[in-house]
Design a protein around this motif. Structure first.
Motif, PDB file in Angstrom:
ATOM      1  N   LEU A 278      10.024   5.535  -4.786  1.00 14.98           N
ATOM      2  CA  LEU A 278      11.149   4.623  -4.582  1.00 14.98           C
ATOM      3  C   LEU A 278      10.610   3.249  -4.205  1.00 14.98           C
ATOM      4  CD1 LEU A 278      14.303   4.405  -4.367  1.00 14.98           C
ATOM      5  CD2 LEU A 278      14.004   4.770  -1.913  1.00 14.98           C
ATOM      6  N   VAL A 279      10.981   2.245  -4.984  1.00 11.81           N
ATOM      7  CA  VAL A 279      10.590   0.863  -4.704  1.00 11.81           C
ATOM      8  C   VAL A 279      11.748   0.178  -3.980  1.00 11.81           C
ATOM      9  CG1 VAL A 279       9.900  -1.340  -5.708  1.00 11.81           C
ATOM     10  CG2 VAL A 279       9.090   0.800  -6.721  1.00 11.81           C
ATOM     11  N   VAL A 280      11.439  -0.448  -2.846  1.00 12.01           N
ATOM     12  CA  VAL A 280      12.495  -1.035  -2.007  1.00 12.01           C
ATOM     13  C   VAL A 280      12.175  -2.505  -1.717  1.00 12.01           C
ATOM     14  CG1 VAL A 280      13.820  -0.851   0.130  1.00 12.01           C
ATOM     15  CG2 VAL A 280      12.844   1.216  -0.917  1.00 12.01           C
ATOM     16  N   PRO A 281      12.735  -3.431  -2.511  1.00  9.50           N
ATOM     17  CA  PRO A 281      12.581  -4.843  -2.164  1.00  9.50           C
ATOM     18  C   PRO A 281      13.512  -5.216  -1.019  1.00  9.50           C
ATOM     19  CG  PRO A 281      13.894  -4.618  -4.153  1.00  9.50           C
ATOM     20  CD  PRO A 281      13.452  -3.231  -3.776  1.00  9.50           C
ATOM     21  N   ILE A 282      13.005  -6.030  -0.102  1.00 11.15           N
ATOM     22  CA  ILE A 282      13.830  -6.546   0.984  1.00 11.15           C
ATOM     23  C   ILE A 282      14.455  -7.849   0.509  1.00 11.15           C
ATOM     24  CG2 ILE A 282      13.854  -7.396   3.353  1.00 11.15           C
ATOM     25  CD1 ILE A 282      11.569  -5.518   3.980  1.00 11.15           C
ATOM     26  N   LEU A 283      15.792  -7.881   0.489  1.00  7.83           N
ATOM     27  CA  LEU A 283      16.506  -9.056  -0.011  1.00  7.83           C
ATOM     28  C   LEU A 283      16.320 -10.243   0.933  1.00  7.83           C
ATOM     29  CD1 LEU A 283      19.850  -7.248  -0.973  1.00  7.83           C
ATOM     30  CD2 LEU A 283      17.831  -7.623  -2.400  1.00  7.83           C
ATOM     31  N   ARG A 284      16.293 -11.510   0.376  1.00  4.38           N
ATOM     32  CA  ARG A 284      16.395 -11.754  -1.044  1.00  4.38           C
ATOM     33  C   ARG A 284      15.022 -11.947  -1.679  1.00  4.38           C
ATOM     34  NH1 ARG A 284      17.404 -18.077  -2.344  1.00  4.38           N
ATOM     35  NH2 ARG A 284      16.440 -18.878  -0.449  1.00  4.38           N
ATOM     36  N   ALA A 285      14.058 -12.384  -0.862  1.00  4.45           N
ATOM     37  CA  ALA A 285      12.763 -12.778  -1.412  1.00  4.45           C
ATOM     38  C   ALA A 285      12.034 -11.615  -2.083  1.00  4.45           C
ATOM     39  CB  ALA A 285      11.881 -13.401  -0.329  1.00  4.45           C
ATOM     40  N   GLY A 286      12.269 -10.387  -1.597  1.00  2.00           N
ATOM     41  CA  GLY A 286      11.599  -9.235  -2.182  1.00  2.00           C
ATOM     42  C   GLY A 286      11.966  -8.997  -3.633  1.00  2.00           C
ATOM     43  N   LEU A 287      13.120  -9.536  -4.057  1.00  2.00           N
ATOM     44  CA  LEU A 287      13.521  -9.388  -5.459  1.00  2.00           C
ATOM     45  C   LEU A 287      12.518 -10.051  -6.396  1.00  2.00           C
ATOM     46  CD1 LEU A 287      17.375 -10.013  -5.354  1.00  2.00           C
ATOM     47  CD2 LEU A 287      16.202  -7.865  -5.836  1.00  2.00           C
ATOM     48  N   GLY A 288      11.879 -11.108  -5.922  1.00  2.00           N
ATOM     49  CA  GLY A 288      10.907 -11.792  -6.746  1.00  2.00           C
ATOM     50  C   GLY A 288       9.657 -10.980  -7.007  1.00  2.00           C
ATOM     51  N   MET A 289       9.496  -9.868  -6.276  1.00  2.00           N
ATOM     52  CA  MET A 289       8.337  -9.002  -6.432  1.00  2.00           C
ATOM     53  C   MET A 289       8.659  -7.757  -7.249  1.00  2.00           C
ATOM     54  SD  MET A 289       7.027  -9.193  -2.471  1.00  2.00           S
ATOM     55  CE  MET A 289       5.475  -8.333  -2.739  1.00  2.00           C
ATOM     56  N   LEU A 290       9.946  -7.538  -7.530  1.00  2.00           N
ATOM     57  CA  LEU A 290      10.375  -6.268  -8.102  1.00  2.00           C
ATOM     58  C   LEU A 290       9.844  -6.046  -9.515  1.00  2.00           C
ATOM     59  CD1 LEU A 290      12.001  -3.677  -7.931  1.00  2.00           C
ATOM     60  CD2 LEU A 290      14.032  -4.980  -8.594  1.00  2.00           C
ATOM     61  N   GLU A 291       9.952  -7.032 -10.374  1.00  2.00           N
ATOM     62  CA  GLU A 291       9.542  -6.838 -11.766  1.00  2.00           C
ATOM     63  C   GLU A 291       8.048  -6.569 -11.869  1.00  2.00           C
ATOM     64  OE1 GLU A 291       9.857  -9.004 -16.151  1.00  2.00           O
ATOM     65  OE2 GLU A 291      10.998  -9.775 -14.442  1.00  2.00           O
ATOM     66  N   GLY A 292       7.256  -7.270 -11.061  1.00  2.00           N
ATOM     67  CA  GLY A 292       5.817  -7.041 -11.087  1.00  2.00           C
ATOM     68  C   GLY A 292       5.452  -5.636 -10.658  1.00  2.00           C
ATOM     69  N   MET A 293       6.236  -5.068  -9.726  1.00  2.00           N
ATOM     70  CA  MET A 293       5.983  -3.706  -9.259  1.00  2.00           C
ATOM     71  C   MET A 293       6.430  -2.673 -10.289  1.00  2.00           C
ATOM     72  SD  MET A 293       4.730  -2.057  -6.672  1.00  2.00           S
ATOM     73  CE  MET A 293       4.637  -0.324  -6.217  1.00  2.00           C
ATOM     74  N   THR A 294       7.614  -2.852 -10.832  1.00  2.00           N
ATOM     75  CA  THR A 294       8.129  -1.858 -11.781  1.00  2.00           C
ATOM     76  C   THR A 294       7.427  -1.927 -13.132  1.00  2.00           C
ATOM     77  OG1 THR A 294       9.952  -3.354 -12.357  1.00  2.00           O
ATOM     78  CG2 THR A 294      10.389  -1.677 -10.692  1.00  2.00           C
ATOM     79  N   ARG A 295       6.770  -3.036 -13.418  1.00  2.00           N
ATOM     80  CA  ARG A 295       5.978  -3.096 -14.645  1.00  2.00           C
ATOM     81  C   ARG A 295       4.855  -2.063 -14.594  1.00  2.00           C
ATOM     82  NH1 ARG A 295       4.854  -8.014 -14.553  1.00  2.00           N
ATOM     83  NH2 ARG A 295       6.405  -8.691 -16.073  1.00  2.00           N
ATOM     84  N   LEU A 296       4.261  -1.902 -13.433  1.00  2.00           N
ATOM     85  CA  LEU A 296       3.180  -0.936 -13.283  1.00  2.00           C
ATOM     86  C   LEU A 296       3.720   0.469 -13.033  1.00  2.00           C
ATOM     87  CD1 LEU A 296       0.024  -1.055 -13.198  1.00  2.00           C
ATOM     88  CD2 LEU A 296       0.218  -0.905 -10.727  1.00  2.00           C
ATOM     89  N   LEU A 297       4.914   0.561 -12.452  1.00  3.31           N
ATOM     90  CA  LEU A 297       5.489   1.849 -12.079  1.00  3.31           C
ATOM     91  C   LEU A 297       6.904   1.949 -12.658  1.00  3.31           C
ATOM     92  CD1 LEU A 297       4.271   4.119 -10.285  1.00  3.31           C
ATOM     93  CD2 LEU A 297       5.602   3.200  -8.385  1.00  3.31           C
ATOM     94  N   PRO A 298       7.026   1.987 -13.982  1.00  5.92           N
ATOM     95  CA  PRO A 298       8.342   1.873 -14.614  1.00  5.92           C
ATOM     96  C   PRO A 298       9.274   3.056 -14.367  1.00  5.92           C
ATOM     97  CG  PRO A 298       6.663   2.362 -16.265  1.00  5.92           C
ATOM     98  CD  PRO A 298       5.937   2.064 -14.988  1.00  5.92           C
ATOM     99  N   THR A 299       8.728   4.215 -14.040  1.00  7.58           N
ATOM    100  CA  THR A 299       9.598   5.383 -13.825  1.00  7.58           C
ATOM    101  C   THR A 299      10.101   5.482 -12.388  1.00  7.58           C
ATOM    102  OG1 THR A 299       7.676   6.799 -13.377  1.00  7.58           O
ATOM    103  CG2 THR A 299       8.465   6.689 -15.656  1.00  7.58           C
ATOM    104  N   ALA A 300       9.665   4.575 -11.534  1.00  6.64           N
ATOM    105  CA  ALA A 300      10.125   4.606 -10.144  1.00  6.64           C
ATOM    106  C   ALA A 300      11.609   4.269 -10.071  1.00  6.64           C
ATOM    107  CB  ALA A 300       9.325   3.628  -9.297  1.00  6.64           C
ATOM    108  N   GLU A 301      12.262   4.786  -9.041  1.00 12.81           N
ATOM    109  CA  GLU A 301      13.634   4.389  -8.757  1.00 12.81           C
ATOM    110  C   GLU A 301      13.611   3.191  -7.811  1.00 12.81           C
ATOM    111  OE1 GLU A 301      15.499   7.916  -7.281  1.00 12.81           O
ATOM    112  OE2 GLU A 301      15.660   8.808  -9.271  1.00 12.81           O
TER     113      GLU A 301
END
Length: 213
Positions: free
Chosen positions: A72-95
């Motif tokens: 489970l990937v959990v960005p802390i709003l709002r700034a954490g959203l800017g990190m989300l795509e970079g994380m899910t690119r490597l871990l695309p099946t994560a929720e």
């Protein structure tokens, strides 16, 4: 808490560009995305896997696949959203879950104002995304929130951290019987009187998305 400051020339290069006050928001977002993918590579070394057999064009091969339940990937709003795509690119099946937290600028304490997470996180590995580990209150509160719901392994990924914030997180989470890791691109000198990291890179949220009026 295990702390890893990623020592890699590409990480240092991108972090330097992020610090530059002349870097505009579109470039800042792109660099953040690229940098997080590099950090995620290190942060997922302990991701849980299970054995699997696949058929190649030549023969069977033994390998691994990500174990259930999904990370489970959990960005802390709002700034954490800017990190989300970079994380899910490597871990695309994560929720993905979301945690909204705000810091009181006078007391420097964090409170939760919104969340979109499963009620039961039993057996889940969680990856918390927060660009700046400054005073440490927000990250400590976020980790405690996830552990209270059952998460049993947490890795926090931050662009920058201050020693004061790292120490606070360690002190506030010493009672937890849950493995916690911290992966960061850089450890800076200190916090100023306003609780900002020095030299830092300014307010990550504002630099990602502009100042909301």
């Amino acid at each position: 808490m295990q702390i890893l400051v990623v020592d890699h020339p590409l990480v240092a290069h991108k972090l330097t560009a992020l610090r530059d006050e002349h870097t505009d928001s579109p470039t800042f977002r792109r660099l953040t995305d690229e940098l997080v993918t590099l950090l995620a590579y290190e942060a997922t070394r302990d991701v849980r896997t299970g054995p699997v057999t696949v058929q190649t064009p030549v023969a069977e091969a033994q390998g691994v696949k990500l174990a259930a339940p999904k990370p489970l990937v959990v960005p802390i709003l709002r700034a954490g959203l800017g990190m989300l795509e970079g994380m899910t690119r490597l871990l695309p099946t994560a929720e993905v879950g979301f945690l909204g937290m705000v810091r009181n600028e006078e007391t420097l304490t964090a409170s939760t104002y919104a969340e979109r997470l499963p009620e039961d996180l039993s057996g889940r590995q969680c990856y918390v995304l927060d660009p700046m580990l400054a005073t440490g209150g927000t990250l400590a509160a976020a980790i405690q929130f996830l552990v209270d719901r059952g998460a049993d392994h947490i890795t926090a990924i931050c662009l920058l951290a201050a020693p004061e914030g790292v120490k606070r997180v360690e002190n506030e989470l010493t009672h937890l019987d849950v493995p916690c890791n911290l992966v960061i691109a850089g450890m800076d000198s200190h916090l100023n009187e306003k609780g900002y990291i020095v030299p830092g890179l300014g307010d990550a949220g504002d630099r990602l998305y502009g100042v909301a009026q």
